[in-house]
Design a protein around this motif. Sequence first.
Motif, PDB file in Angstrom:
ATOM      1  N   THR A  67       0.885  -1.046  -0.051  1.00 35.10           N
ATOM      2  CA  THR A  67       0.046  -0.013   0.048  1.00 35.10           C
ATOM      3  C   THR A  67       0.912   1.115   0.022  1.00 35.10           C
ATOM      4  O   THR A  67       1.654   1.444   1.003  1.00 35.10           O
ATOM      5  CB  THR A  67      -0.763  -0.027   1.338  1.00 35.10           C
ATOM      6  OG1 THR A  67      -1.738  -1.214   1.394  1.00 35.10           O
ATOM      7  CG2 THR A  67      -1.694   1.258   1.155  1.00 35.10           C
ATOM      8  N   LYS A 109      -0.331   5.001  -1.181  1.00 38.22           N
ATOM      9  CA  LYS A 109      -1.078   6.072  -1.999  1.00 38.22           C
ATOM     10  C   LYS A 109      -0.516   6.963  -2.823  1.00 38.22           C
ATOM     11  O   LYS A 109      -1.389   7.596  -3.514  1.00 38.22           O
ATOM     12  CB  LYS A 109      -1.966   6.768  -0.939  1.00 38.22           C
ATOM     13  CG  LYS A 109      -3.128   5.725  -0.036  1.00 38.22           C
ATOM     14  CD  LYS A 109      -3.858   6.368   0.967  1.00 38.22           C
ATOM     15  CE  LYS A 109      -4.654   5.360   1.573  1.00 38.22           C
ATOM     16  NZ  LYS A 109      -5.516   6.099   2.830  1.00 38.22           N
ATOM     17  N   ILE A 111      -2.699   2.497  -8.593  1.00 36.89           N
ATOM     18  CA  ILE A 111      -3.035   1.071  -8.057  1.00 36.89           C
ATOM     19  C   ILE A 111      -2.130   0.207  -8.715  1.00 36.89           C
ATOM     20  O   ILE A 111      -2.026  -1.011  -8.038  1.00 36.89           O
ATOM     21  CB  ILE A 111      -4.536   0.983  -8.071  1.00 36.89           C
ATOM     22  CG1 ILE A 111      -5.073  -0.365  -7.417  1.00 36.89           C
ATOM     23  CG2 ILE A 111      -4.924   0.973  -9.487  1.00 36.89           C
ATOM     24  CD1 ILE A 111      -4.664  -0.674  -5.913  1.00 36.89           C
ATOM     25  N   THR A 145      -3.642  -2.875   4.645  1.00 32.89           N
ATOM     26  CA  THR A 145      -4.852  -3.095   3.626  1.00 32.89           C
ATOM     27  C   THR A 145      -4.908  -4.473   3.174  1.00 32.89           C
ATOM     28  O   THR A 145      -3.810  -5.131   2.753  1.00 32.89           O
ATOM     29  CB  THR A 145      -4.917  -2.256   2.297  1.00 32.89           C
ATOM     30  OG1 THR A 145      -4.568  -1.023   2.925  1.00 32.89           O
ATOM     31  CG2 THR A 145      -6.044  -2.251   1.325  1.00 32.89           C
ATOM     32  N   VAL A 153      -9.087  -6.102  -1.041  1.00 29.54           N
ATOM     33  CA  VAL A 153      -9.405  -4.650  -1.265  1.00 29.54           C
ATOM     34  C   VAL A 153      -8.536  -4.138  -2.123  1.00 29.54           C
ATOM     35  O   VAL A 153      -9.190  -3.371  -3.014  1.00 29.54           O
ATOM     36  CB  VAL A 153      -9.284  -3.956   0.080  1.00 29.54           C
ATOM     37  CG1 VAL A 153      -9.418  -2.503  -0.059  1.00 29.54           C
ATOM     38  CG2 VAL A 153     -10.271  -4.376   0.892  1.00 29.54           C
ATOM     39  N   MET A 154      -7.236  -4.218  -2.321  1.00 35.21           N
ATOM     40  CA  MET A 154      -6.249  -3.776  -3.323  1.00 35.21           C
ATOM     41  C   MET A 154      -6.860  -4.355  -4.601  1.00 35.21           C
ATOM     42  O   MET A 154      -7.096  -3.546  -5.670  1.00 35.21           O
ATOM     43  CB  MET A 154      -4.986  -4.141  -2.941  1.00 35.21           C
ATOM     44  CG  MET A 154      -4.322  -3.533  -1.899  1.00 35.21           C
ATOM     45  SD  MET A 154      -4.383  -1.853  -1.681  1.00 35.21           S
ATOM     46  CE  MET A 154      -2.973  -1.466  -2.929  1.00 35.21           C
ATOM     47  N   GLU A 213      -9.902  -5.258  -5.654  1.00 29.54           N
ATOM     48  CA  GLU A 213     -11.193  -4.618  -5.726  1.00 29.54           C
ATOM     49  C   GLU A 213     -10.906  -3.342  -6.379  1.00 29.54           C
ATOM     50  O   GLU A 213     -11.587  -2.762  -7.353  1.00 29.54           O
ATOM     51  CB  GLU A 213     -11.958  -4.621  -4.331  1.00 29.54           C
ATOM     52  CG  GLU A 213     -13.219  -4.001  -4.709  1.00 29.54           C
ATOM     53  CD  GLU A 213     -14.256  -3.534  -3.602  1.00 29.54           C
ATOM     54  OE1 GLU A 213     -15.259  -3.735  -3.494  1.00 29.54           O
ATOM     55  OE2 GLU A 213     -13.455  -3.213  -2.421  1.00 29.54           O
ATOM     56  N   LYS A 214     -10.024  -2.556  -5.544  1.00 33.34           N
ATOM     57  CA  LYS A 214      -9.687  -1.164  -6.181  1.00 33.34           C
ATOM     58  C   LYS A 214      -9.252  -1.292  -7.614  1.00 33.34           C
ATOM     59  O   LYS A 214      -9.561  -0.400  -8.717  1.00 33.34           O
ATOM     60  CB  LYS A 214      -8.662  -0.503  -5.310  1.00 33.34           C
ATOM     61  CG  LYS A 214      -8.939  -0.179  -3.919  1.00 33.34           C
ATOM     62  CD  LYS A 214      -7.851   0.485  -3.110  1.00 33.34           C
ATOM     63  CE  LYS A 214      -8.288   0.830  -1.748  1.00 33.34           C
ATOM     64  NZ  LYS A 214      -7.410   1.629  -0.880  1.00 33.34           N
ATOM     65  N   LEU A 229     -12.071  -2.219 -10.123  1.00 35.21           N
ATOM     66  CA  LEU A 229     -13.024  -0.937 -10.214  1.00 35.21           C
ATOM     67  C   LEU A 229     -12.323   0.008 -11.117  1.00 35.21           C
ATOM     68  O   LEU A 229     -12.814   0.741 -12.151  1.00 35.21           O
ATOM     69  CB  LEU A 229     -13.366  -0.138  -8.975  1.00 35.21           C
ATOM     70  CG  LEU A 229     -13.934  -1.270  -7.940  1.00 35.21           C
ATOM     71  CD1 LEU A 229     -14.197  -0.172  -6.506  1.00 35.21           C
ATOM     72  CD2 LEU A 229     -15.408  -1.156  -8.396  1.00 35.21           C
ATOM     73  N   ALA A 230     -11.028   0.327 -10.880  1.00 35.51           N
ATOM     74  CA  ALA A 230     -10.300   1.056 -11.932  1.00 35.51           C
ATOM     75  C   ALA A 230     -10.494   0.614 -13.390  1.00 35.51           C
ATOM     76  O   ALA A 230     -10.041   1.262 -14.191  1.00 35.51           O
ATOM     77  CB  ALA A 230      -8.881   1.190 -11.467  1.00 35.51           C
ATOM     78  N   LYS A 277     -18.918  -2.703  -9.019  1.00 36.35           N
ATOM     79  CA  LYS A 277     -18.686  -2.847  -7.958  1.00 36.35           C
ATOM     80  C   LYS A 277     -19.482  -4.101  -7.493  1.00 36.35           C
ATOM     81  O   LYS A 277     -18.777  -5.032  -6.515  1.00 36.35           O
ATOM     82  CB  LYS A 277     -19.136  -1.790  -6.891  1.00 36.35           C
ATOM     83  CG  LYS A 277     -18.641  -2.011  -5.420  1.00 36.35           C
ATOM     84  CD  LYS A 277     -18.619  -0.720  -4.535  1.00 36.35           C
ATOM     85  CE  LYS A 277     -18.275  -1.151  -3.180  1.00 36.35           C
ATOM     86  NZ  LYS A 277     -16.813  -1.399  -3.269  1.00 36.35           N
TER      87      LYS A 277
END
Length: 251
Positions: free
Chosen positions: A91, A93, A97, A137, A141-142, A144-145, A148-149, A154
């Motif tokens: 992770t 930021k 991603i 994280t 979840v990573m 999923e991000k 989504l990108a 979702k």
Amino acid sequence: MDFILKKFVSMFLMPLPIGVFFIVIALVLLYRNKTKPAKLLLTWSILWLFFFSYPPVANTLLYNIESNHPTLHKAPENIKYIYVLGGGHHTDKSLPITSQVVEASVVRLNEGIRLYHQLHEEARIIVSGYSGLFDPTTHAVMQEKLALALGVKKEKIILRSKPRDTQEEARAAKELVGNEPFILVTSASHMTRSLKFFKSEGLDPIAAPTNHLASIQHPNYTDFFSSNALEKSRIVFHEVFGLIWQKLKGI
């Protein structure tokens, strides 16, 4: 306990650590004036590192593992789930991603999304993986991000954030898919071992290997002590020891 032991083995019983271990033992022998065995062990160390870092050798070894299952060019109809196995991430930021998730995981998810589009976006993509020891994280979840990108809706993503390894991912899959056939996406080198775990749970996975790394069509005979080849040999060791572990566990 099994999980920690496997991690320990995967850290040290690999081509580079083993080669370094041989060199250390040779130096100890040298300091004890045992010149002949020291020379023999140093010679063996160099040959060991040369062998597993030589591209034709590493590619051949890895190809023998990666070629066990054909590419899934076309997704079968009426598949409801695509399980993309976890890999790794860090992770940060400040990075996109795509840079926070390791390359193998990016490739796996992209393959899952490719098959998802073939199914007219009707299937659901399962992503899994825990946070690791030092990351806040979870890998699920990573992923999923990243999904989504890359345009996945979702509501089409299912997260499983507790599995720490492939065996636990197989158990998580059983709770979700039951006896229905589903697509299993992972690296080609990891597919044989993954299928064993999933089938041992009574599941019906359809192999979709990706992230093929072996290159045997254009062998490089002049690249000596290649770090890239050494990494391929590391993957081979990891999978072979994993298969041995499965056999010992009766899987």
